[in-house]
Every structure is written in C-alpha cells, then in structure tokens.
Design a protein around this motif. Structure first.
Motif, PDB file in Angstrom:
ATOM      1  N   ASP A  99       0.815  -1.211   0.000  1.00  0.00           N
ATOM      2  CA  ASP A  99       0.000   0.000   0.000  1.00  0.00           C
ATOM      3  C   ASP A  99       0.852   1.267   0.000  1.00  0.00           C
ATOM      4  O   ASP A  99       0.365   2.353  -0.337  1.00  0.00           O
ATOM      5  CB  ASP A  99      -0.925   0.018   1.225  1.00  0.00           C
ATOM      6  CG  ASP A  99      -2.075  -0.967   1.083  1.00  0.00           C
ATOM      7  OD1 ASP A  99      -2.289  -1.465  -0.045  1.00  0.00           O
ATOM      8  OD2 ASP A  99      -2.738  -1.251   2.102  1.00  0.00           O
ATOM      9  N   ASP A 100       2.126   1.140   0.385  1.00  0.00           N
ATOM     10  CA  ASP A 100       3.014   2.304   0.391  1.00  0.00           C
ATOM     11  C   ASP A 100       3.566   2.606  -1.000  1.00  0.00           C
ATOM     12  O   ASP A 100       4.205   3.635  -1.195  1.00  0.00           O
ATOM     13  CB  ASP A 100       4.197   2.059   1.343  1.00  0.00           C
ATOM     14  CG  ASP A 100       3.747   1.926   2.785  1.00  0.00           C
ATOM     15  OD1 ASP A 100       2.849   2.685   3.193  1.00  0.00           O
ATOM     16  OD2 ASP A 100       4.296   1.059   3.506  1.00  0.00           O
ATOM     17  N   ASP A 102       3.132   3.345  -5.018  1.00  0.00           N
ATOM     18  CA  ASP A 102       2.253   3.870  -6.069  1.00  0.00           C
ATOM     19  C   ASP A 102       3.084   3.992  -7.345  1.00  0.00           C
ATOM     20  O   ASP A 102       3.668   5.045  -7.633  1.00  0.00           O
ATOM     21  CB  ASP A 102       1.693   5.224  -5.649  1.00  0.00           C
ATOM     22  CG  ASP A 102       0.697   5.786  -6.659  1.00  0.00           C
ATOM     23  OD1 ASP A 102       0.542   5.175  -7.748  1.00  0.00           O
ATOM     24  OD2 ASP A 102       0.086   6.829  -6.367  1.00  0.00           O
TER      25      ASP A 102
END
Length: 235
Positions: A99-100, A102
């Motif tokens: 999730d960290d 992108d």
C-alpha cells in the motif's frame, strides 16, 4: 576538594571526557559522603551539559562502491537504494507495505512521508517485484520485502536479514542513510528546515546535519583559498 575545584577541572575537558570524569567524581564523592568521609558532595548541582557531537563525515566513493558490489541480489540492491537514495532506516524498510507503493504516480511512502521515485529506485523496485512474483507467486504477505521465512507468513522480514548484504562494509545501511542526508545538506545548503521537510527529521537532528555541512563547506572553502594563494605565489 571544593565545588569550585571541580568546576575548574571540568572546564579543561570537553565532550565524553567531561561526562566520564564528572560521572566518576560523582560516584566517588557519593560513596565518600555515604560512608562519612566527607560532609558535602562537591559535584552536586553540576550539570553535565549537552553532548558535543563531532562533524559528520561523508563516505568515500570507494566505500560506497564496495557496498554496491556487495549487493548482488534484487532485494539487496533495492534495500541499498532505499537507504542510500531515500535515507530510509532499516526498520522503515522492513515495514514497507504494498500500500506504500504507487507505481503509476512514481511515489513511495516511507514512514508516512510520500517520496518521488527516481529512475534508479524505480528500476530496482520493478526488478525486485518481478523476482518476488516468480519466486513466491502465491504468497499472501503484503510486506514489500519478503524472504523464504516470511513468504509463507504475514510478518515482516527481520532487521538482521535486511542488513545482511552490507554487514562488514564501511558503508553500512545506517552510514549510507546518514551520508544521504549529509549530501542533501551539502548540495542544497545547510538549511535545517529543508532537511526536516525532505527527510522528516526532528529539529535537533536537522540542526546537527546542517552544522556539519556548514563546517565541511567552510573547511573546503579555506582549503581552496590556500591552494589558490599558493598558486598565485608560484606565478
């Protein structure tokens, strides 16, 4: 020995020498007072004072080169980049989650701070993700970095595993992290506010990096002036 005698002696000492000797004197006089040998402790109410830190020194290119050569796996190369380019601590690297990341916007969030992904880190990251996909296609572990032990679980990789490739090197992950922050201060100017904003440093730490950079830049300028003056004299 009086209170003033102790102060006079301590004025000749600095840094850890001052702290060590004051600590020894306190222990000695505390024991002497407790056993009735003296009535007043001459070290009472004397403050140790703030730590006096030395100037942080940049790593030599050869030291960095040896660490780069030691990073022979996709995981090790990515870990090295996270420390050397993004100044990430070992524990922060270990707790990175999917999730960290992108990839579309080329951003990576480290310790709650979103950072742009440079070309080098982006390439190493994609190399690692491809290696991870081939090596552990069915893992349910959502941590970015995993190994044989954590691929079948959900916990993070250990600090020991993360640091393994750089162990024994002059440029350890911690020294690479420090070197990156010092480089920022040398390149963009010794501005503690800038360092705090870029790396999320607290005020005292940012000021220490800024002070070291300022002193290094002053020393470099003085050396350049000496060389220039010497060259002019020879002419």
């Amino acid at each position: 020995m009086t209170h003033e005698d102790v102060l006079t002696h301590l004025k000749t000492l600095h840094g850890h020498h001052r702290r060590d000797q004051l600590g020894a004197l306190r222990s000695l006089f505390t024991w002497a007072k407790r056993t009735g040998l003296i009535f007043r402790n001459p070290t009472s109410r004397i403050k140790v004072g703030q730590n006096e830190y030395g100037v942080l020194q940049p790593l030599a290119p050869a030291q960095i080169d040896r660490s780069v050569a030691a990073a022979t796996t996709p995981a090790a190369r990515l870990i090295l980049a996270l420390a050397a380019v993004h100044a990430a601590r070992v524990a922060q690297i270990g707790t990175l989650m999917f999730d960290d990341l992108d990839i579309g916007n080329r951003r990576l969030t480290i310790a709650g701070r979103a950072r742009p992904l440079d070309d080098l880190t982006m390439k190493l990251l994609l190399d690692w993700l491809e290696h991870r996909r081939r090596r552990w296609p069915n893992t349910a572990n959502l941590h970015l970095l995993i190994n044989n032990q954590t691929a079948t679980k959900t916990n993070r990789a250990s600090n020991h595993w993360i640091s393994t490739a750089m162990r024994g090197q002059d440029a350890t992950l911690e020294r690479l992290r420090v070197d990156r922050q010092l480089e920022e201060a040398l390149t963009h100017g010794p501005d503690p506010l800038h360092l705090a904003q870029v790396f999320g440093l607290d005020e005292k730490t940012a000021m220490r990096y800024a002070d070291s950079a300022r002193r290094l830049l002053e020393t470099s300028a003085e050396s350049w002036n000496v060389v220039t003056a010497s060259t002019d004299d020879q002419r």
